[in-house]
Design an enzyme around this catalytic site. Structure first.
Site, short mmCIF file in Angstrom:
data_model
loop_
_atom_site.label_atom_id
_atom_site.label_comp_id
_atom_site.label_asym_id
_atom_site.label_seq_id
_atom_site.Cartn_x
_atom_site.Cartn_y
_atom_site.Cartn_z
N GLY A 7 107.71 22.95 48.74
CA GLY A 7 106.29 22.66 48.62
C GLY A 7 105.95 22.39 47.17
O GLY A 7 105.89 23.32 46.36
N LEU A 8 105.74 21.12 46.84
CA LEU A 8 105.57 20.72 45.45
C LEU A 8 104.20 20.08 45.21
O LEU A 8 104.08 19.09 44.50
CB LEU A 8 106.69 19.74 45.05
CG LEU A 8 108.12 20.23 45.32
CD1 LEU A 8 109.12 19.13 45.04
CD2 LEU A 8 108.42 21.49 44.50
N GLY A 9 103.17 20.68 45.83
CA GLY A 9 101.81 20.20 45.62
C GLY A 9 101.31 20.61 44.25
O GLY A 9 102.09 20.85 43.32
N MET A 11 99.97 23.37 43.03
CA MET A 11 100.44 24.66 42.51
C MET A 11 101.96 24.73 42.49
O MET A 11 102.55 25.15 41.50
CB MET A 11 99.85 25.82 43.32
CG MET A 11 98.40 26.11 42.96
SD MET A 11 97.77 27.64 43.72
CE MET A 11 98.72 28.91 42.87
N GLY A 12 102.59 24.32 43.58
CA GLY A 12 104.04 24.38 43.64
C GLY A 12 104.71 23.57 42.56
O GLY A 12 105.67 24.00 41.91
N ASP A 30 110.31 18.87 49.03
CA ASP A 30 109.00 18.60 49.58
C ASP A 30 109.15 17.50 50.63
O ASP A 30 110.09 16.70 50.57
CB ASP A 30 108.03 18.15 48.47
CG ASP A 30 106.57 18.14 48.91
OD1 ASP A 30 105.86 19.10 48.60
OD2 ASP A 30 106.15 17.17 49.57
N ASN A 95 98.57 31.09 50.87
CA ASN A 95 97.45 31.94 51.29
C ASN A 95 97.55 32.29 52.77
O ASN A 95 96.60 32.11 53.54
CB ASN A 95 96.12 31.24 51.01
CG ASN A 95 95.73 31.32 49.54
OD1 ASN A 95 95.98 32.31 48.88
ND2 ASN A 95 95.13 30.26 49.04
N SER A 121 97.31 33.65 42.33
CA SER A 121 96.05 33.13 41.82
C SER A 121 96.28 32.48 40.46
O SER A 121 97.08 32.96 39.67
CB SER A 121 95.02 34.26 41.69
OG SER A 121 93.78 33.76 41.23
N GLY A 123 95.47 28.73 40.28
CA GLY A 123 95.10 27.33 40.52
C GLY A 123 95.81 26.37 39.61
O GLY A 123 96.95 26.59 39.19
N LYS A 173 95.34 39.66 48.01
CA LYS A 173 94.87 38.33 47.63
C LYS A 173 93.68 37.90 48.48
O LYS A 173 92.75 37.22 48.01
CB LYS A 173 96.01 37.32 47.78
CG LYS A 173 95.64 35.86 47.46
CD LYS A 173 95.07 35.69 46.07
CE LYS A 173 95.11 34.27 45.56
NZ LYS A 173 94.51 33.27 46.42
N HIS A 176 90.74 39.63 47.04
CA HIS A 176 90.50 38.94 45.75
C HIS A 176 89.67 37.68 45.97
O HIS A 176 88.69 37.43 45.27
CB HIS A 176 91.86 38.60 45.12
CG HIS A 176 91.83 37.60 44.01
ND1 HIS A 176 91.68 36.24 44.24
CD2 HIS A 176 91.94 37.73 42.67
CE1 HIS A 176 91.71 35.59 43.09
NE2 HIS A 176 91.86 36.46 42.12
N ASN A 177 90.04 36.89 46.98
CA ASN A 177 89.30 35.65 47.22
C ASN A 177 87.92 35.91 47.80
O ASN A 177 86.98 35.17 47.53
CB ASN A 177 90.11 34.75 48.16
CG ASN A 177 91.24 34.04 47.44
OD1 ASN A 177 91.72 34.51 46.41
ND2 ASN A 177 91.69 32.93 47.98
N GLU A 180 85.87 36.62 44.89
CA GLU A 180 85.65 35.33 44.22
C GLU A 180 84.49 34.58 44.86
O GLU A 180 83.64 34.00 44.16
CB GLU A 180 86.94 34.51 44.30
CG GLU A 180 86.88 33.13 43.71
CD GLU A 180 88.17 32.38 43.99
OE1 GLU A 180 88.14 31.34 44.69
OE2 GLU A 180 89.24 32.84 43.53
#
Length: 323
Positions: A7-9, A11-12, A30, A95, A121, A123, A173, A176-177, A180
């Protein structure tokens, strides 16, 4: 240390780059070949498939998964479980819902494979600032990957840690969100009040910048808010649609299940849902009721329509009990 990344979006891909900068080797895969190429340009080793990725790792192997929660994560984790061996480690940094992570931890443990759920976390700023990581799973597996966590974190001794067994990382998490959501809603409401206040001509960009220094409400979210307001204090380029990715809803569900009130988080989730409606049925219903009992003017979608009695309910036929 060598690790696989699936997964290389946004974040990745950035995590691959940060790991490479930290001196680690990353085997990257990916579904989109272009993302693999970008990872290779950052110094990663490209893989053509999950099978190829696993083949390029040495035991005990570790594979970090950064794909969307739900079916994509489920499919990826199950496929990796079939390819890996006892003693290997699967990390889910997305997530995912914590109950799914607890289940996956149990299922993989039956095969002798460690599963770590890492609430991540940071981004798009994680590449430069580092990531906060809330880790659930076996202590020994966490210690094995200490060099990886130290490289991804803001500092080797800050911003990361094991919080409990499988599922605990994604639970923390999730909360946490939820927090947020509440913080963002409070900022949004406060700045809207100031932006709309007549007579004072308040400069909200100036106020945001002042609050960043010494104020008890200063935060990274306020830093980002100040930056946005400097560019366009009226935010004219944006729509008011606000997406929600699930964690806020799950936090509210958990508060209900535990019987612990969380009114601020709950309302912030509801406000996001309202923003996603082009036209609220409940809002239209309220207009209909006010017009019906009190003859109050309403706003119609068709400006040419007769607004005096849009519902076709004549005053003499109404039963008015109040208002």
């Amino acid at each position: 240390m060598r690790i696989g990344m699936v997964g290389l979006g946004k974040m990745g891909g950035n995590m691959v780059a940060r790991l490479q900068r930290g001196g680690h080797e990353v085997v990257a895969y990916d579904l989109k070949p272009d993302n693999i190429e970008l990872a290779k340009q950052a110094g990663a080793i490209g893989a053509e498939s999950l099978e190829d990725l696993v083949a390029q790792l040495t035991a005990p192997r570790a594979v970090w998964v950064m794909v969307p929660a739900g079916a994509p994560t489920e499919t990826t984790v199950q496929r990796l479980a079939d390819l890996l061996s006892a003693g290997d480690i699967v990390i889910d940094g997305g997530n995912s819902k914590y109950t799914d992570s607890s289940r996956r931890g149990t299922e993989l443990a039956a095969r002798g494979i460690h599963f770590l759920d890492v609430g991540t976390s940071g981004g798009v700023w994680g590449l430069s600032e580092g990531y906060a990581m809330m880790i659930g799973g076996d202590e020994g597996a966490v210690e094995t990957l200490r060099p990886i966590f130290e490289a991804l974190a803001p500092a080797p001794d800050r911003g990361w840690g094991r919080v409990g067994p499988s599922g605990a990382g994604h639970y923390v998490k999730m909360v946490h969100n939820g927090i947020e959501y509440g913080m963002m809603q409070a900022y949004a409401e406060g700045f809207e009040l100031m932006h709309a206040k007549p007579g004072f001509d308040l400069n909200v960009a100036q106020i945001a910048e002042m609050w960043r220094h010494g104020s008890v409400v200063r935060s990274w979210l306020l830093d980002l808010t100040a930056e946005a307001l400097r560019s366009d204090a009226d935010l004219t380029a944006l729509d008011d649609y606000v997406a929600d990715s699930g964690e806020g809803r799950w936090t509210v569900e958990d508060s209900i299940q535990q019987g612990i009130p969380a009114p601020v988080i709950t309302l912030s989730v509801q406000m996001r849902l309202r923003s996603q409606q082009e036209s609220s049925y409940a809002g239209r219903m309220l207009s209909a009721m006010r017009n019906a009992f009190g003859g109050h003017a309403v706003r119609l979608k068709d400006a040419a329509a007769d607004q005096s009695d849009p519902l076709g309910v004549k005053p003499e036929t109404r039963t008015v009990e109040h208002g």
